[in-house]
Design a protein around this motif. Structure first.
Motif, PDB file in Angstrom:
ATOM      1  N   ASP A  42      -5.178   0.721  13.685  1.00 26.13           N
ATOM      2  CA  ASP A  42      -4.406   1.935  13.958  1.00 26.13           C
ATOM      3  C   ASP A  42      -3.052   1.708  14.040  1.00 26.13           C
ATOM      4  OD1 ASP A  42      -6.670   2.938  14.606  1.00 26.13           O
ATOM      5  OD2 ASP A  42      -6.859   2.999  16.444  1.00 26.13           O
ATOM      6  N   GLU A  43      -2.544   0.816  14.306  1.00 20.32           N
ATOM      7  CA  GLU A  43      -1.218   0.598  14.104  1.00 20.32           C
ATOM      8  C   GLU A  43      -0.708   0.809  12.942  1.00 20.32           C
ATOM      9  OE1 GLU A  43       0.279  -2.771  16.575  1.00 20.32           O
ATOM     10  OE2 GLU A  43      -0.325  -1.880  18.381  1.00 20.32           O
ATOM     11  N   ASP A  44      -1.291  -0.160  12.027  1.00 14.09           N
ATOM     12  CA  ASP A  44      -0.930  -0.012  10.547  1.00 14.09           C
ATOM     13  C   ASP A  44      -1.171   1.579  10.025  1.00 14.09           C
ATOM     14  OD1 ASP A  44      -2.377  -3.490   9.548  1.00 14.09           O
ATOM     15  OD2 ASP A  44      -0.391  -2.722  10.708  1.00 14.09           O
ATOM     16  N   PHE A  70       0.852  -1.287   0.135  1.00 11.07           N
ATOM     17  CA  PHE A  70       0.010   0.027   0.279  1.00 11.07           C
ATOM     18  C   PHE A  70       1.080   1.146  -0.102  1.00 11.07           C
ATOM     19  CE2 PHE A  70      -1.956   3.636   2.318  1.00 11.07           C
ATOM     20  CZ  PHE A  70      -3.252   3.595   1.628  1.00 11.07           C
ATOM     21  N   ILE A  71       1.859   1.286   0.885  1.00  7.96           N
ATOM     22  CA  ILE A  71       2.814   2.308   1.043  1.00  7.96           C
ATOM     23  C   ILE A  71       3.289   2.670  -0.443  1.00  7.96           C
ATOM     24  CG2 ILE A  71       4.868   3.276   1.995  1.00  7.96           C
ATOM     25  CD1 ILE A  71       4.130   1.799   4.516  1.00  7.96           C
ATOM     26  N   GLU A  72       3.984   1.606  -1.169  1.00  8.05           N
ATOM     27  CA  GLU A  72       4.649   1.697  -2.362  1.00  8.05           C
ATOM     28  C   GLU A  72       3.738   2.272  -3.386  1.00  8.05           C
ATOM     29  OE1 GLU A  72       7.865   1.888  -2.752  1.00  8.05           O
ATOM     30  OE2 GLU A  72       7.864   1.586  -0.413  1.00  8.05           O
ATOM     31  N   GLU A  73       2.645   1.741  -3.467  1.00 11.47           N
ATOM     32  CA  GLU A  73       1.659   2.191  -4.445  1.00 11.47           C
ATOM     33  C   GLU A  73       0.998   3.788  -4.293  1.00 11.47           C
ATOM     34  OE1 GLU A  73       0.303   0.484  -7.106  1.00 11.47           O
ATOM     35  OE2 GLU A  73       1.783  -0.929  -6.708  1.00 11.47           O
ATOM     36  N   TYR A 109       1.717   3.522  11.268  1.00 11.98           N
ATOM     37  CA  TYR A 109       2.881   3.079  10.504  1.00 11.98           C
ATOM     38  C   TYR A 109       2.954   3.725   9.056  1.00 11.98           C
ATOM     39  CZ  TYR A 109       6.381   0.062   7.959  1.00 11.98           C
ATOM     40  OH  TYR A 109       7.558  -0.325   7.297  1.00 11.98           O
ATOM     41  N   ILE A 110       2.165   3.527   8.456  1.00 13.42           N
ATOM     42  CA  ILE A 110       1.921   4.117   6.928  1.00 13.42           C
ATOM     43  C   ILE A 110       2.062   5.654   7.034  1.00 13.42           C
ATOM     44  CG2 ILE A 110       0.419   4.426   5.148  1.00 13.42           C
ATOM     45  CD1 ILE A 110      -1.256   1.961   5.969  1.00 13.42           C
ATOM     46  N   ILE A 111       1.437   6.263   7.774  1.00 13.60           N
ATOM     47  CA  ILE A 111       1.801   7.571   7.831  1.00 13.60           C
ATOM     48  C   ILE A 111       3.282   8.046   8.279  1.00 13.60           C
ATOM     49  CG2 ILE A 111       1.245   9.975   9.251  1.00 13.60           C
ATOM     50  CD1 ILE A 111      -1.155   8.769   7.277  1.00 13.60           C
TER      51      ILE A 111
END
Length: 280
Positions: free
Chosen positions: A192-194, A6-9, A197-199
């Motif tokens: 929430d943890e995910d 998700f982060i890379e996309e 982490y993404i932010i």
């Protein structure tokens, strides 16, 4: 889709052309070269810009467009200059109207012509005489003058940019199919943890740059509807840590930004562009 996928996309969405600027401390440059807090280009036909009360503004930086890598952000020729007021701790920032030119100026000189010498500028340029405080207030802490080197890159939407949340929520709703929101990513009560982490992974270290999305330590002033047309980052000057201390320090480790509308950039007229700085 995994979190990392998700982060890379997300990083591929709405990428914007960016010119990263590296500052080289204690490096004197010619009057027409790109620099921060050095000497500046001033045509013989012009005067040092002043506030609405006639007080001299403080020179901050200039960009010689011919020194930039090929880009679609700046014009190919000329000099863009940035001036702010050093007479008080607001540093020219007008919190009620950040587009005001009362205590800041962005000037574009389309061609380099006959100009004042460094000796002449030394006699003319005296912003310290118009100060209100005991000394000239400036974000330049040490290390001046600074030369610039440029690197062309790109930047995805930063988490504190006013456009981020709508785009992020749209993509997050696709990623977390069993929980939808329209108000903001803070409203998620699972994973929430995910999300945190993404932010964190998307919020890269800020830096001095032209173009891209920029960075804020507090809030993006363009979150208010009146300023949402100021989409083009003309120049961002970040606090810079030197060998022993900060060379450049906006308040408590902050950052300064200048934004223009697409129309201002097209016309190369930066009258009442948006300037702000904030800190932790």
């Amino acid at each position: 889709m995994t979190v990392k996928t998700f982060i890379e996309e997300f990083k591929k969405i709405e990428n914007r052309e960016t010119i990263k600027i590296k500052l080289i401390s204690k490096t004197k440059t010619p009057l027409t070269s790109s620099n921060v807090a050095g000497w500046f280009y001033l045509p013989k036909t012009e005067a040092i810009p002043t506030t609405d009360r006639g007080e001299q503004l403080m020179y901050l930086a200039q960009i010689n467009c011919e020194e930039l890598p090929e880009n679609s952000i700046y014009p190919s020729k000329g000099i863009v200059q940035f001036w702010i007021f050093g007479g008080d701790y607001n540093l020219g920032n007008d919190y009620r109207k950040p587009t005001s030119d009362r205590k800041k100026r962005v000037i574009y000189y389309p061609a380099i012509g006959e100009h004042f010498t460094e000796e002449e500028l030394t006699e003319m340029y005296k912003p310290q005489e118009d100060k209100k405080e005991d000394e000239l207030i400036t974000p330049i802490n040490d290390g001046a003058p600074f030369a610039m080197s440029f690197e062309k890159t790109s930047q995805w939407v930063m988490p504190n940019d006013f456009r981020f949340e709508e785009l992020f929520v749209e993509k997050l709703n696709e990623y977390i199919a069993d929980q939808q929101t329209e108000v903001g990513y803070e409203t998620y009560d699972v994973n929430d943890e995910d999300v945190d982490y993404i932010i964190e992974e998307l919020d890269i270290s800020n830096h001095t740059q032209i173009g891209g999305y920029g960075h804020f330590t507090q809030e993006d002033p363009r979150c208010y509807e009146d300023f949402q047309d100021y989409t083009e980052l003309l120049f961002q000057l970040d606090s810079e840590f030197g060998t022993d201390d900060y060379y450049i320090l906006w308040g408590d480790c902050g950052v300064g930004n200048f934004f223009a509308t697409k129309e201002q950039l097209h016309n190369l007229d930066f009258t009442e562009c948006l300037y702000s700085w904030d800190c932790y």
